[in-house]
Design an enzyme around this catalytic site. Structure first.
Site, PDB file in Angstrom:
ATOM      1  N   ASP A  25       0.859  -1.196   0.000  1.00  0.00           N
ATOM      2  CA  ASP A  25       0.000   0.000   0.000  1.00  0.00           C
ATOM      3  C   ASP A  25       0.888   1.237   0.000  1.00  0.00           C
ATOM      4  O   ASP A  25       2.071   1.168   0.354  1.00  0.00           O
ATOM      5  CB  ASP A  25      -0.933   0.022   1.217  1.00  0.00           C
ATOM      6  CG  ASP A  25      -1.835   1.259   1.218  1.00  0.00           C
ATOM      7  OD1 ASP A  25      -2.426   1.573   0.162  1.00  0.00           O
ATOM      8  OD2 ASP A  25      -1.952   1.932   2.260  1.00  0.00           O
ATOM      9  N   SER A  26       0.290   2.365  -0.321  1.00  0.00           N
ATOM     10  CA  SER A  26       1.034   3.631  -0.284  1.00  0.00           C
ATOM     11  C   SER A  26       1.352   4.048   1.146  1.00  0.00           C
ATOM     12  O   SER A  26       2.162   4.943   1.350  1.00  0.00           O
ATOM     13  CB  SER A  26       0.206   4.728  -0.951  1.00  0.00           C
ATOM     14  OG  SER A  26      -0.985   4.929  -0.213  1.00  0.00           O
ATOM     15  N   CYS A  62      -4.071  -1.389  -2.230  1.00  0.00           N
ATOM     16  CA  CYS A  62      -4.208   0.053  -2.447  1.00  0.00           C
ATOM     17  C   CYS A  62      -5.074   0.214  -3.691  1.00  0.00           C
ATOM     18  O   CYS A  62      -4.725  -0.284  -4.768  1.00  0.00           O
ATOM     19  CB  CYS A  62      -2.828   0.670  -2.668  1.00  0.00           C
ATOM     20  SG  CYS A  62      -2.868   2.429  -3.069  1.00  0.00           S
ATOM     21  N   GLU A  73      -3.158   9.142   7.824  1.00  0.00           N
ATOM     22  CA  GLU A  73      -1.703   8.975   8.029  1.00  0.00           C
ATOM     23  C   GLU A  73      -1.234   9.798   9.228  1.00  0.00           C
ATOM     24  O   GLU A  73      -0.265   9.439   9.893  1.00  0.00           O
ATOM     25  CB  GLU A  73      -0.935   9.384   6.767  1.00  0.00           C
ATOM     26  CG  GLU A  73      -1.093   8.428   5.586  1.00  0.00           C
ATOM     27  CD  GLU A  73      -0.260   7.158   5.710  1.00  0.00           C
ATOM     28  OE1 GLU A  73       0.791   7.176   6.367  1.00  0.00           O
ATOM     29  OE2 GLU A  73      -0.685   6.119   5.149  1.00  0.00           O
ATOM     30  N   CYS A 107     -10.966   3.040  -0.725  1.00  0.00           N
ATOM     31  CA  CYS A 107      -9.565   3.343  -0.399  1.00  0.00           C
ATOM     32  C   CYS A 107      -9.282   2.574   0.879  1.00  0.00           C
ATOM     33  O   CYS A 107     -10.091   2.613   1.821  1.00  0.00           O
ATOM     34  CB  CYS A 107      -9.388   4.840  -0.179  1.00  0.00           C
ATOM     35  SG  CYS A 107      -7.777   5.273   0.525  1.00  0.00           S
ATOM     36  N   HIS A 125      -7.400   3.046   3.248  1.00  0.00           N
ATOM     37  CA  HIS A 125      -7.245   3.853   4.465  1.00  0.00           C
ATOM     38  C   HIS A 125      -8.599   4.092   5.154  1.00  0.00           C
ATOM     39  O   HIS A 125      -8.649   4.330   6.362  1.00  0.00           O
ATOM     40  CB  HIS A 125      -6.647   5.225   4.147  1.00  0.00           C
ATOM     41  CG  HIS A 125      -5.162   5.232   3.928  1.00  0.00           C
ATOM     42  ND1 HIS A 125      -4.567   4.616   2.861  1.00  0.00           N
ATOM     43  CD2 HIS A 125      -4.158   5.793   4.659  1.00  0.00           C
ATOM     44  CE1 HIS A 125      -3.251   4.810   2.921  1.00  0.00           C
ATOM     45  NE2 HIS A 125      -2.982   5.522   4.001  1.00  0.00           N
TER      46      HIS A 125
HETATM   47  N1  DGL Z   1      -4.802   3.155   0.517  1.00  0.00           N
HETATM   48  C1  DGL Z   1      -4.703   3.836  -0.754  1.00  0.00           C
HETATM   49  C2  DGL Z   1      -5.917   3.503  -1.588  1.00  0.00           C
HETATM   50  O1  DGL Z   1      -6.547   2.488  -1.304  1.00  0.00           O
HETATM   51  C3  DGL Z   1      -4.465   5.292  -0.501  1.00  0.00           C
HETATM   52  C4  DGL Z   1      -3.957   6.011  -1.690  1.00  0.00           C
HETATM   53  C5  DGL Z   1      -3.168   7.258  -1.394  1.00  0.00           C
HETATM   54  O2  DGL Z   1      -2.038   7.116  -0.968  1.00  0.00           O
HETATM   55  O3  DGL Z   1      -3.680   8.348  -1.684  1.00  0.00           O
HETATM   56  O4  DGL Z   1      -6.257   4.175  -2.548  1.00  0.00           O
END
Ligand code: DGL
Length: 281
Positions: free
Chosen positions: A15-16, A78, A157, A191, A193
């Site tokens: 993931d990011s 992600c 975050e 997403c 997150h």
């Molecule tokens: N968890 C990522 C997603 O599902 C977040 C993307 C981001 O870093 O903006 O899209």
């Protein structure tokens, strides 16, 4: 390499940032014998506002680091990376790759009765059109309303997942959608997150709207794939998990504990240089 009937190599999860941990937790629940290696590219999060080409490049670099750990399967946990880079990753690596968009779409299509589905996602995921396409593939009669929520990933975050600030940011996104679409009965957290914000989101949308995400259906897809390939680790294998971030370890741990509690493995640093990339602002 061809899959053997048993394969003790780890599953790589990307993931990011911290969001993919919501998928990792479900993978642990469903596949307790599997070893998993997680990489969060926190140094370069958020991916959502970045141009598609940049997301593709970052994702390919991160995935390369996971491939160096000899993983047997990759999960792009992600949505933005899945929407922008799934095909490119599949073209680059020699192992099967599971994204989260199709599983998320399946979860939403299964939950809705009114066939009016809302999708909260990053700007990149919304712009890609991946969710409307995948939901319509799962249910051709569904109507999909997308909501780009650029403030949410930086907020999560930063560890803000409830309280007055989270509530007011979420209301600013959700209230207009709920007003405009009164028959919407399903809200997909598009997403990874956003499940960290599930409590305030559920409070705001109320009981009449099912709040779903891709974690459970992604874990099912991974399980099915391992079975189809005969690639589960053998019975009695003792998993030993790893979690790595390209960002600040202490900041990562603070947010990650909200998902994993004390079950969080020790978090290691995989610096941007270590994954063979250049730092960004
Ligand atoms: N968890 C990522 C997603 O599902 C977040 C993307 C981001 O870093 O903006 O899209």
């Amino acid at each position: 390499m061809t899959a053997s009937r048993q394969d003790a190599r780890p599953i790589g999860v990307f993931d990011s940032g911290v969001g993919g941990l919501t998928v990792l937790a479900e993978l642990h629940r469903r596949l307790p014998a599997e070893t998993m290696i997680y990489l969060g590219d926190n140094a370069r999060t958020p991916y959502g506002p970045r141009p598609a080409e940049e997301v593709r490049r970052f994702t390919l670099e991160a995935v390369e680091w996971l491939m160096d750990q000899d993983v047997k399967l990759l999960v792009l946990a992600c949505n933005t990376a899945t929407a922008r880079a799934l095909d490119a990753v599949r073209a680059q690596v020699s192992v099967p790759v599971v994204g989260v968009v199709r599983p998320g779409a399946v979860a939403a299509a299964a939950a809705t009765r009114s066939r009016q589905v809302g999708v909260m996602a990053t700007a990149g995921t919304v712009e890609s059109g991946a969710y409307p396409a995948a939901i319509l593939e799962a249910d051709a009669s569904a109507s999909v309303f997308q909501l780009a929520c650029p403030e949410l990933v930086p907020m999560v975050e930063a560890g803000i997942v409830d309280g007055r600030r989270a509530e007011s940011v979420l209301r600013a996104y959700l209230d207009p959608m709920l007003e405009a679409e009164p028959t919407l009965d399903t809200l997909l957290l598009g997403c990874t997150h956003y499940p960290l914000l599930r409590e305030p989101i559920s409070r705001i949308v109320g009981e009449g709207v099912a709040v779903v995400d891709s974690a459970f259906t992604t874990a099912l897809a991974v399980e099915d794939l391992l079975d189809a390939l005969g690639a589960r680790s053998g019975p009695g294998s003792l998993p030993s998990h790893r979690v790595a971030t390209t960002g600040d370890v202490a900041a990562f741990v603070t947010v990650a504990r909200r998902v994993f509690g004390d079950g969080l493995p020790e978090v290691e640093e995989a610096s941007i240089e270590a994954i063979g990339a250049l730092p960004v602002d």
